[in-house]
Design an enzyme around this catalytic site. Structure first.
Site, PDB file in Angstrom:
ATOM      1  N   ARG A 276      17.645  42.923  89.618  1.00 30.87           N
ATOM      2  CA  ARG A 276      17.859  43.117  91.063  1.00 30.87           C
ATOM      3  C   ARG A 276      18.725  44.141  91.180  1.00 30.87           C
ATOM      4  O   ARG A 276      18.703  45.135  92.708  1.00 30.87           O
ATOM      5  CB  ARG A 276      19.422  41.821  91.880  1.00 30.87           C
ATOM      6  CG  ARG A 276      19.178  42.338  93.122  1.00 30.87           C
ATOM      7  CD  ARG A 276      20.469  40.545  92.792  1.00 30.87           C
ATOM      8  NE  ARG A 276      20.235  39.469  92.505  1.00 30.87           N
ATOM      9  CZ  ARG A 276      19.326  38.128  92.779  1.00 30.87           C
ATOM     10  NH1 ARG A 276      19.310  38.058  94.245  1.00 30.87           N
ATOM     11  NH2 ARG A 276      20.091  36.809  92.572  1.00 30.87           N
ATOM     12  N   ARG A 312      14.134  33.800 100.008  1.00 25.58           N
ATOM     13  CA  ARG A 312      15.314  33.755  99.608  1.00 25.58           C
ATOM     14  C   ARG A 312      16.079  33.310 100.071  1.00 25.58           C
ATOM     15  O   ARG A 312      16.735  32.465  99.541  1.00 25.58           O
ATOM     16  CB  ARG A 312      15.606  35.877  99.255  1.00 25.58           C
ATOM     17  CG  ARG A 312      15.131  36.038  98.023  1.00 25.58           C
ATOM     18  CD  ARG A 312      15.733  36.950  97.161  1.00 25.58           C
ATOM     19  NE  ARG A 312      17.129  37.059  96.466  1.00 25.58           N
ATOM     20  CZ  ARG A 312      18.321  36.349  97.083  1.00 25.58           C
ATOM     21  NH1 ARG A 312      18.202  37.619  98.595  1.00 25.58           N
ATOM     22  NH2 ARG A 312      19.538  36.306  96.350  1.00 25.58           N
ATOM     23  N   CYS A 344       5.109  25.792 109.105  1.00 31.61           N
ATOM     24  CA  CYS A 344       5.564  24.818 109.584  1.00 31.61           C
ATOM     25  C   CYS A 344       6.768  23.798 108.796  1.00 31.61           C
ATOM     26  O   CYS A 344       5.987  22.306 108.271  1.00 31.61           O
ATOM     27  CB  CYS A 344       3.967  23.761 109.668  1.00 31.61           C
ATOM     28  SG  CYS A 344       2.871  24.930 110.277  1.00 31.61           S
ATOM     29  N   TYR A 373      12.824  40.827  93.950  1.00 29.65           N
ATOM     30  CA  TYR A 373      12.912  38.259  94.133  1.00 29.65           C
ATOM     31  C   TYR A 373      12.551  38.437  95.790  1.00 29.65           C
ATOM     32  O   TYR A 373      12.528  37.184  96.067  1.00 29.65           O
ATOM     33  CB  TYR A 373      14.143  37.250  93.938  1.00 29.65           C
ATOM     34  CG  TYR A 373      14.770  37.933  92.919  1.00 29.65           C
ATOM     35  CD1 TYR A 373      14.119  37.458  91.606  1.00 29.65           C
ATOM     36  CD2 TYR A 373      15.748  38.499  92.462  1.00 29.65           C
ATOM     37  CE1 TYR A 373      14.500  38.044  90.185  1.00 29.65           C
ATOM     38  CE2 TYR A 373      16.090  38.708  91.148  1.00 29.65           C
ATOM     39  CZ  TYR A 373      15.798  38.493  89.780  1.00 29.65           C
ATOM     40  OH  TYR A 373      16.300  39.030  88.312  1.00 29.65           O
TER      41      TYR A 373
HETATM   42  N1  LLP Z   1      18.283  38.753  81.943  1.00 28.33           N
HETATM   43  C1  LLP Z   1      17.712  36.702  82.670  1.00 28.33           C
HETATM   44  C2  LLP Z   1      18.035  36.436  80.770  1.00 28.33           C
HETATM   45  C3  LLP Z   1      17.158  36.510  83.452  1.00 28.33           C
HETATM   46  O1  LLP Z   1      17.115  34.716  83.259  1.00 28.33           O
HETATM   47  C4  LLP Z   1      17.151  37.203  84.465  1.00 28.33           C
HETATM   48  C5  LLP Z   1      17.816  36.308  85.637  1.00 28.33           C
HETATM   49  C6  LLP Z   1      17.877  38.748  84.735  1.00 28.33           C
HETATM   50  C7  LLP Z   1      17.611  38.506  83.023  1.00 28.33           C
HETATM   51  C8  LLP Z   1      17.251  40.134  85.209  1.00 28.33           C
HETATM   52  O2  LLP Z   1      18.969  38.939  86.321  1.00 28.33           O
HETATM   53  P1  LLP Z   1      19.252  40.041  87.031  1.00 28.33           P
HETATM   54  O3  LLP Z   1      19.909  41.356  87.484  1.00 28.33           O
HETATM   55  O4  LLP Z   1      18.187  40.353  87.991  1.00 28.33           O
HETATM   56  O5  LLP Z   1      20.191  38.708  88.231  1.00 28.33           O
HETATM   57  N2  LLP Z   1      14.990  34.624  91.685  1.00 28.33           N
HETATM   58  C9  LLP Z   1      16.633  34.658  92.406  1.00 28.33           C
HETATM   59  C10 LLP Z   1      17.035  34.872  90.952  1.00 28.33           C
HETATM   60  C11 LLP Z   1      16.478  34.511  89.736  1.00 28.33           C
HETATM   61  C12 LLP Z   1      17.049  35.366  88.707  1.00 28.33           C
HETATM   62  C13 LLP Z   1      17.038  34.432  87.210  1.00 28.33           C
HETATM   63  N3  LLP Z   1      17.228  34.880  86.181  1.00 28.33           N
HETATM   64  C14 LLP Z   1      16.936  35.049  93.318  1.00 28.33           C
HETATM   65  O6  LLP Z   1      15.651  36.035  94.246  1.00 28.33           O
HETATM   66  O7  LLP Z   1      18.075  35.313  94.170  1.00 28.33           O
END
Ligand code: LLP
Length: 429
Positions: A276, A312, A344, A373
């Site tokens: 992210r 989200r 819907c 995401y």
């Molecule tokens: N590494 C692992 C092992 C992870 O499970 C994740 C995210 C990341 C790295 C990357 O995380 P970030 O830096 O993006 O926070 N769909 C959700 C977020 C799910 C994250 C899953 N794992 C949302 O829209 O907020």
């Protein structure tokens, strides 16, 4: 500074007018700004400079080939959780030796694919997974480089659905089972234990949970070192949040300072898996207002983007910002509206009772911080086509994933013989 700025009252992505883009692409679509992706990567690399750090971009945040290629060109590695993501990373030019394969449920086929490509490491999450990986590696005449993903039982203080580091979460190996996992890793013929990994959750805005997790991981590293088990790598995962809708973003320098504190004097290479942070603020979802409906209780702005395009808000109660593509005149009075999509379900709501300058049917809106995401979590729910993606760089723009045609959508489905014969079915005379 954001890549999305008004010029003469017209919202631009870098030097490209977003409303001009809608004329060729239609709506809804995602637009990503290369400069913002590059800026986030460069800022993180600078914050970690001097450390033996490798930034492995977590493709799950945005797996668009052009986005991944943008990061690969800067030297990023990749964190992948499926063979599909691994194929995208390789196609984008990420060297296999910079790919980390994470995930709690890798299949034997995915393990074999990773081994055949010669990826950097598998982050393993359970003892049974280690047995399978060893068996697959032996059958291929290889040894799989692994890191043990530890579940440190730390509360990430983020949304429950994206919290991963507590004992009740499915992720990682509990600290009290780590010695067993280490022993198994040494005993199994197909594994080579190279490191430890942790990831406690996503969209962290407080930094103290990182410190708590990193301290537990480095204490374990030292302990193993003391037992004569020197490990080469520590993987600190991802999780660094962004400031949605004007909220304060966590301090990157303070995050890096925690890393420096926790790793001082350790002879380990460090891996980071940001998703992210690298792409979230670099993307917007562009949508057109279809109708404004005044109900007795609420005023609804019905737009042509929906929860299938950006899930989200429905899934994590996420708050994104909304920007009209035409800047409102200064001093325009705002009104409280609910912004909703055409699907819907009542959960197809982007925001409730939000004060915005008045909008009318036909107006265009940008939903901000949608680079992470967003498109990757889109679906065809309600028979809607997958949302297209555009990448801009300065004044250049490119459609980097096209909107499928309805014919392509239908072509993905086939009828069994016994239905083909029916009058009116596709293919019937
Ligand atoms: N590494 C692992 C092992 C992870 O499970 C994740 C995210 C990341 C790295 C990357 O995380 P970030 O830096 O993006 O926070 N769909 C959700 C977020 C799910 C994250 C899953 N794992 C949302 O829209 O907020």
């Amino acid at each position: 500074m954001t890549a999305f700025q008004y010029r003469d009252g017209d919202l631009h992505a870098e030097d490209v007018s977003l409303s001009a883009l809608t004329e060729t692409i239609g709506t809804p679509f995602y637009c990503y700004a290369s400069g913002a992706i590059e800026g986030a990567y460069t800022a993180m690399a600078a914050a970690l400079s001097g450390l033996p750090a490798e930034i492995c971009y977590a493709l799950k945040a945005n797996g668009n080939l052009a986005v991944v290629r943008t990061l690969a060109k800067l030297g990023a590695g990749a964190d992948v959780v499926s063979e599909g993501e691994m194929r995208i990373a390789l196609a984008a030019g990420v060297p296999a030796g910079k790919i980390v394969f994470a995930g709690v449920g890798k299949t034997a086929e995915e393990m074999a694919a990773g081994l055949n490509e010669g990826i950097q490491q598998f982050n393993v999450e359970s003892l049974p997974e280690m047995e399978t990986l060893s068996r697959v590696a032996v059958s291929l005449g290889r040894r799989a480089p692994i890191a043990l993903r530890v579940n440190p039982d730390v509360d990430a203080r983020t949304h429950a659905k994206i919290s991963t580091g507590q004992a009740e979460n499915k992720f990682g190996i509990d600290l009290d089972q780590i010695q067993d996992a280490v022993k198994l890793a040494m005993d199994l013929p197909g594994l080579s234990l190279e490191g430890l990994a942790v990831h406690i959750g996503s969209q962290l805005t407080e930094l103290t949970p990182f410190r708590a997790a990193f301290e537990k991981l480095t204490a374990l590293y030292r302990d193993l070192h003391g037992q004569g088990i020197p490990l080469r790598r520590l993987d600190f995962g991802g999780g660094l949040g962004i400031g949605y809708d004007g909220a304060a973003a966590p301090d990157l320098a303070a995050y890096a300072a925690i890393v420096r504190d926790c790793t001082a004097g350790l002879p380990a290479e460090l891996v980071f898996e940001p998703g992210r942070f690298l792409v979230g603020d670099a993307g917007v979802l562009i949508s057109r207002v279809l109708y404004v409906k005044q109900g007795t209780a609420r005023r609804f702005v019905i737009i042509d983007a929906a929860m299938n395009d950006l899930i989200r808000p429905a899934m994590y109660d996420a708050t994104h910002g909304f920007l009209p593509l035409r800047a409102p005149a200064p001093g325009t009075a705002e009104e409280a509206v609910d912004i909703v999509g055409p699907i819907c379900e009542s959960s197809d709501t982007f925001t409730r009772q939000r004060n915005l300058p008045p909008v009318a049917a036909g107006d265009l809106l940008a939903i901000s911080s949608s680079g992470a995401y967003g498109a990757v979590m889109s679906s065809t729910y309600n028979g809607r086509r997958l949302v297209p993606e555009v990448l801009v760089r300065g004044g250049d723009r490119a459609l980097v994933r096209a909107r499928p045609s309805y014919a392509a959508m239908l072509a993905e489905m086939t009828l069994p013989d016994w239905l083909e014969q029916d009058q009116g079915a596709r293919g019937a005379a």
